[in-house]
Scaffold this active site. Structure first.
Site, mmCIF file in Angstrom:
data_model
loop_
_atom_site.group_PDB
_atom_site.id
_atom_site.type_symbol
_atom_site.label_atom_id
_atom_site.label_comp_id
_atom_site.label_asym_id
_atom_site.label_seq_id
_atom_site.Cartn_x
_atom_site.Cartn_y
_atom_site.Cartn_z
ATOM 1 N N ASN A 1 0.972 -1.104 -0.014
ATOM 2 C CA ASN A 1 -0.108 0.097 0.130
ATOM 3 C C ASN A 1 0.797 1.171 -0.140
ATOM 4 O OD1 ASN A 1 0.756 -0.806 2.716
ATOM 5 N ND2 ASN A 1 -1.178 0.250 3.632
ATOM 6 N N ASP B 1 3.924 -4.750 12.137
ATOM 7 C CA ASP B 1 2.947 -3.811 11.566
ATOM 8 C C ASP B 1 3.636 -2.328 11.622
ATOM 9 O OD1 ASP B 1 0.991 -2.589 10.038
ATOM 10 O OD2 ASP B 1 -0.563 -2.788 11.784
ATOM 11 N N GLY C 1 -1.963 3.914 13.408
ATOM 12 C CA GLY C 1 -0.261 3.246 13.128
ATOM 13 C C GLY C 1 0.460 3.686 14.072
#
Length: 417
Positions: free
Chosen positions: A88, A299, A318
């Site tokens: 992404n 992540d 995030g």
């Protein structure tokens, strides 16, 4: 080129490691050789290079957050020698041309081994499945729409069939958009107390249940990204008991934090999936300890300072994690006595290698690639954003006192940190 690492600690013994042409040629209590390079580990622990199957390097298109260079250097600082980069970026890695460019850029700019994911469907949100076969032929490690759940069951079903045909995993960000309702944190008492919109845990578990039915029908290797709810753990446990080819990862922040710890509107505590309830966190820990969850993945999601300021309502989802993951896991799981070091290394090295069939990630054995890390496990240190090599400083763990500091990282025998 030969390198000798001497005075390293392994299994409570002091050993030396001889490296020639990027591979380990000897591990012994003493090695007498005239190596071109000699590194003195000063009795610090040697471990195999860590493997992270879930990172965001933001390059190309979002390089104000991170670049392949800064992300890979941050990875080396955290003790990671192999990482899997998400697709992404801008443009999304959803076609063979952009995939080939991405692989070349990873190799040119990275200081570690970077495996590349490709998108499941166009632009991560379309219903049209990408050219899975051609991108698998170009080296795609797997296929994922990370950041978005695949909303249409048939899109996921078709992708699974294609991924199965080329022996690649589907890596799922499980999230049903119809159950999000604009949530910025977990729906529950904490969200109610803070007056912030909540995200139901059903958004994860409901789509996971759908995907497991499809995965069972297709036989694909189905990997669950950043699992976060107790219902998801139980669904995964049932699937594994049935012999399904399913694996899962959990992030350090979901193991160590929960929504009861969000005492104010704090953007550093905003991630997707969100920090869940204490009961969910307990289920994740239990699932990791009993093998239902296979591995820890960061992540790693860097953002600019501006994007993580203000309210959770508007801040980006995030946090960064590649430079803190090992020290957090070591401190809270190994140093505390909950598990031994080898178990932690299974979560962060052995199990990712096995699940994704990696052939070039060294595991500290003679004949393997010399991917290894010298770690100081004995001295406590402070997590300080000023020490980060990542452009992102967005971590709720800044200021924590931990153990497990990287002294040096070697990738195929080359010292990269």
């Amino acid at each position: 080129m030969t390198t000798l690492i001497k005075n390293a600690r392994l299994n409570d013994q002091t050993i030396s490691i001889l490296i020639k042409d990027g591979k380990i040629t000897a591990i012994d209590s003493s090695i007498n050789t005239d190596a071109e390079n000699v590194f003195d580990a000063h009795n610090h622990q040697v471990i195999p290079g860590l493997v992270d199957v879930h990172v965001h390097f933001r390059d190309p298109g979002l390089t104000y957050k991170e670049t392949i260079e800064t992300g890979s250097k941050a990875s080396a600082h955290g003790g990671f020698t192999t990482v899997f980069a998400m697709p992404n970026v801008k443009p999304v890695v959803d076609n063979p041309t952009d995939f080939a460019k991405m692989v070349a850029k990873n190799q040119a700019d990275g200081v570690i081994k970077i495996k590349q994911y490709a998108a499941i469907s166009g632009d991560l949100t379309a219903n049209q499945v990408t050219d899975i076969k051609d991108m698998a032929d170009l080296g795609a490690i797997g296929f994922t729409n990370d950041g978005h759940g695949v909303q249409t069951a048939d899109t996921m079903y078709q992708a699974m069939k294609l991924a199965k045909s080329v022996n690649r995993p589907i890596v799922a960000h499980v999230e049903d958009d119809s159950l999000i309702h604009g949530g910025v944190m977990n729906a529950g008492l904490a969200a109610d107390r803070l007056g912030l919109p909540g995200m139901s845990s059903l958004s994860e578990s409901a789509q996971l249940a759908r995907d497991l039915v499809l995965a069972n029908a297709t036989g694909v290797h189905y990997h669950v990204a950043h699992i976060s709810t107790k219902e998801s753990v139980e669904l995964l446990r049932i699937a594994k008991a049935r012999g399904m080819n399913v694996t899962a990862e959990v992030s350090p922040h979901h193991l160590l934090l929960d929504d009861s710890m969000i005492t104010m509107d704090n953007p550093m505590m905003k991630m997707n999936p969100p920090l869940r309830s204490p009961e969910d966190r307990a289920a994740l820990i239990s699932g990791l300890l009993d093998g239902t969850i296979d591995m820890v993945a960061t992540d790693h999601a860097p953002h600019s300072v501006e994007e993580k300021q203000g309210s959770m309502r508007s801040a980006s989802f995030g946090i960064v994690g590649i430079e803190t993951a090992f020290s957090l896991i070591y401190t809270h799981f190994v140093k505390s006595g909950l598990v031994d070091l080898q178990t932690a290394l299974d979560w962060m090295v052995t199990n990712p290698i096995k699940a994704f069939g990696l052939h070039d990630a060294g595991q500290l054995r003679v004949g393997d690639a010399a991917d290894l890390v010298i770690m100081d496990l004995d001295h406590e240190f402070n997590i300080d954003a000023a020490d980060f090599l990542s452009k992102g400083k967005n971590s709720p763990f800044i200021g924590d006192q931990v153990y497990g500091k990287t002294i040096a990282t070697f990738v195929s025998g080359k010292q990269v940190y």
